[in-house]
Design a protein around this motif. Structure first.
Motif, mmCIF file in Angstrom:
data_model
loop_
_atom_site.group_PDB
_atom_site.id
_atom_site.type_symbol
_atom_site.label_atom_id
_atom_site.label_comp_id
_atom_site.label_asym_id
_atom_site.label_seq_id
_atom_site.Cartn_x
_atom_site.Cartn_y
_atom_site.Cartn_z
ATOM 1 N N PHE A 280 45.836 45.829 27.119
ATOM 2 C CA PHE A 280 45.797 45.118 28.402
ATOM 3 C C PHE A 280 44.926 43.879 28.247
ATOM 4 O O PHE A 280 43.817 43.947 27.691
ATOM 5 C CB PHE A 280 45.213 46.010 29.507
ATOM 6 C CG PHE A 280 46.184 47.022 30.052
ATOM 7 C CD1 PHE A 280 47.052 46.694 31.078
ATOM 8 C CD2 PHE A 280 46.240 48.306 29.521
ATOM 9 C CE1 PHE A 280 47.949 47.628 31.583
ATOM 10 C CE2 PHE A 280 47.121 49.246 30.004
ATOM 11 C CZ PHE A 280 47.987 48.904 31.044
ATOM 12 N N PHE A 281 45.439 42.769 28.740
ATOM 13 C CA PHE A 281 44.630 41.547 28.820
ATOM 14 C C PHE A 281 44.401 41.276 30.296
ATOM 15 O O PHE A 281 45.346 41.141 31.081
ATOM 16 C CB PHE A 281 45.330 40.360 28.160
ATOM 17 C CG PHE A 281 44.421 39.183 27.961
ATOM 18 C CD1 PHE A 281 43.624 39.088 26.827
ATOM 19 C CD2 PHE A 281 44.343 38.175 28.912
ATOM 20 C CE1 PHE A 281 42.773 38.010 26.639
ATOM 21 C CE2 PHE A 281 43.494 37.096 28.740
ATOM 22 C CZ PHE A 281 42.711 37.012 27.601
ATOM 23 N N ILE A 282 43.116 41.207 30.684
ATOM 24 C CA ILE A 282 42.753 41.166 32.104
ATOM 25 C C ILE A 282 41.967 39.895 32.403
ATOM 26 O O ILE A 282 40.974 39.592 31.726
ATOM 27 C CB ILE A 282 41.917 42.404 32.482
ATOM 28 C CG1 ILE A 282 42.729 43.681 32.195
ATOM 29 C CG2 ILE A 282 41.491 42.353 33.943
ATOM 30 C CD1 ILE A 282 41.913 44.946 32.216
ATOM 31 N N VAL A 283 42.440 39.171 33.401
ATOM 32 C CA VAL A 283 41.744 37.984 33.898
ATOM 33 C C VAL A 283 41.139 38.347 35.246
ATOM 34 O O VAL A 283 41.860 38.713 36.184
ATOM 35 C CB VAL A 283 42.709 36.788 34.043
ATOM 36 C CG1 VAL A 283 41.976 35.573 34.599
ATOM 37 C CG2 VAL A 283 43.373 36.462 32.708
ATOM 38 N N ASP A 284 39.820 38.250 35.350
ATOM 39 C CA ASP A 284 39.106 38.692 36.549
ATOM 40 C C ASP A 284 38.589 37.481 37.322
ATOM 41 O O ASP A 284 37.566 36.889 36.955
ATOM 42 C CB ASP A 284 37.938 39.594 36.145
ATOM 43 C CG ASP A 284 37.185 40.140 37.352
ATOM 44 O OD1 ASP A 284 37.752 40.132 38.465
ATOM 45 O OD2 ASP A 284 36.031 40.560 37.174
ATOM 46 N N PRO A 285 39.279 37.082 38.412
ATOM 47 C CA PRO A 285 38.828 35.927 39.198
ATOM 48 C C PRO A 285 37.701 36.316 40.150
ATOM 49 O O PRO A 285 37.543 37.483 40.511
ATOM 50 C CB PRO A 285 40.087 35.519 39.964
ATOM 51 C CG PRO A 285 40.851 36.790 40.123
ATOM 52 C CD PRO A 285 40.534 37.642 38.919
#
Length: 336
Positions: A280-285
């Motif tokens: 999983f590649f997760i971008v956390d804004p």
């Protein structure tokens, strides 16, 4: 009263206790006696089974089972005959049987297992029965070199790519989006290798990205009576990077996610337990925006890809079937 039975053992010819489907399981039952002993029979039983046992939130117990091996034989004595007299000393009773093809690999989980073992019982006329049991391990290997072409390129080496592009608009601040592309160096691995993760994250929105993260995850699904009764998800290895401000960009260039000792993807031949692995590649804004999560399924195998230069060699650091992880208590420390 002196003890008649000094030793009662199940001894396999293969001392590693590791077998592959289709191989012969052979060995002997060894009995050492101190005195003359009458025996009605020596029974031998080989068992292979998959079991799921789950206790629900309502304290209900859900149970299901399937059998892979159920082989019984007598090593001494015949039905209806009288007892045999065994003299003092050591007696050896050999056994040999072919393991069926397609057996699922040994696996022990929190809510279920696939297990193989032999049981033997020595019955005396007075009603006394001596019992013993010995576990053995089955590995149904997955060879990346034999998997479908999606895991290999034309040259047979290097890049096995999974690429995803995901955009999301930030409606509360007007126009803008985050564009993310992720690439893995290939789609199949063996434990002991590292997954090469490359990514490009471009923040075209007006909010700050707090962090980006790549995680190797394991999902174990337990089935009973045709339904999913329990799902376990764990993060196994994690890499994290920091902030990306509005208008900024970050690059991941072949960052390494190490693969610890793990069972292979799925338990082929087992219909009660499924094992899957994903990166999983997760971008956390920041703020109240939802994180962007990109899922890239991978195959976890037991034999690695061969390149043109190492067809007859083993890669240093990789884990092969002799290190099949049966007990994995360290996973309990990292629930997802």
């Amino acid at each position: 009263m002196p003890r008649k039975l000094l030793k009662f053992l199940i001894l396999f010819d293969n001392t590693s206790l590791l077998y592959f489907p289709g191989q012969f399981l052979s060995g002997r039952v060894l009995i050492e006696l101190q005195d003359n002993t009458a025996a009605l029979g020596l029974h031998f039983h080989v068992v292979g089974e998959g079991v799921v046992r789950v206790q629900t939130h309502r304290q209900e117990r859900v149970y299901d089972k399937e059998n892979y091996i159920d082989f019984r034989m007598r090593l001494l004595g015949e039905p209806g005959q009288g007892p045999s007299m065994l003299s003092p000393g050591i007696h050896s009773f050999p056994f040999k049987l072919g393991l069926p093809s397609g057996l699922p690999s040994t696996f022990l989980g929190k809510h279920g297992w696939v297990q193989y073992y032999c049981k033997t019982a020595l019955r005396e006329p007075n009603g006394l029965t001596h019992k013993n049991q010995q576990v053995f391990i089955v590995m149904n290997p997955i060879d990346l070199n034999l998997e479908p072409g999606i895991f290999r390129n034309i040259s047979g080496q290097e890049t096995f790519k999974c690429e995803v592009e995901h955009k999301f608009g930030v409606s509360c601040v007007g126009s803008g989006a985050v564009v993310c592309r992720v690439t893995l160096d290939r789609g199949g691995y063996v434990p002991g290798e590292s997954i090469g993760v490359s990514a490009s994250v471009s923040n075209r929105s007006r909010i700050t990205i707090r962090s980006t993260k790549a995680a190797l995850t394991e999902t174990i699904t337990y089935m009973a009576r045709g339904k999913i009764v329990q799902v376990e998800k764990r993060e196994l290895t994690v890499l994290t990077k920091g902030k990306i401000r509005p208008g900024g960009k970050d690059e991941w260039i072949n960052e390494k996610l190490y693969i610890p000792p793990l069972p292979p993807t799925n338990l082929r031949g087992c219909h009660l337990i499924r094992i899957n692995y994903d990166v999983f590649f997760i971008v956390d804004p920041s703020g109240l925006q939802k994180e962007v999560k990109l899922q890239l399924p991978i195959l976890m195998a037991t034999y690695p890809l061969k390149t043109g230069d190492d067809d007859n060699s083993l890669k240093a650091g990789t884990h092969y079937p002799s290190t099949l992880p049966i007990f994995r208590p360290w996973l309990e420390e990292k629930p997802l």
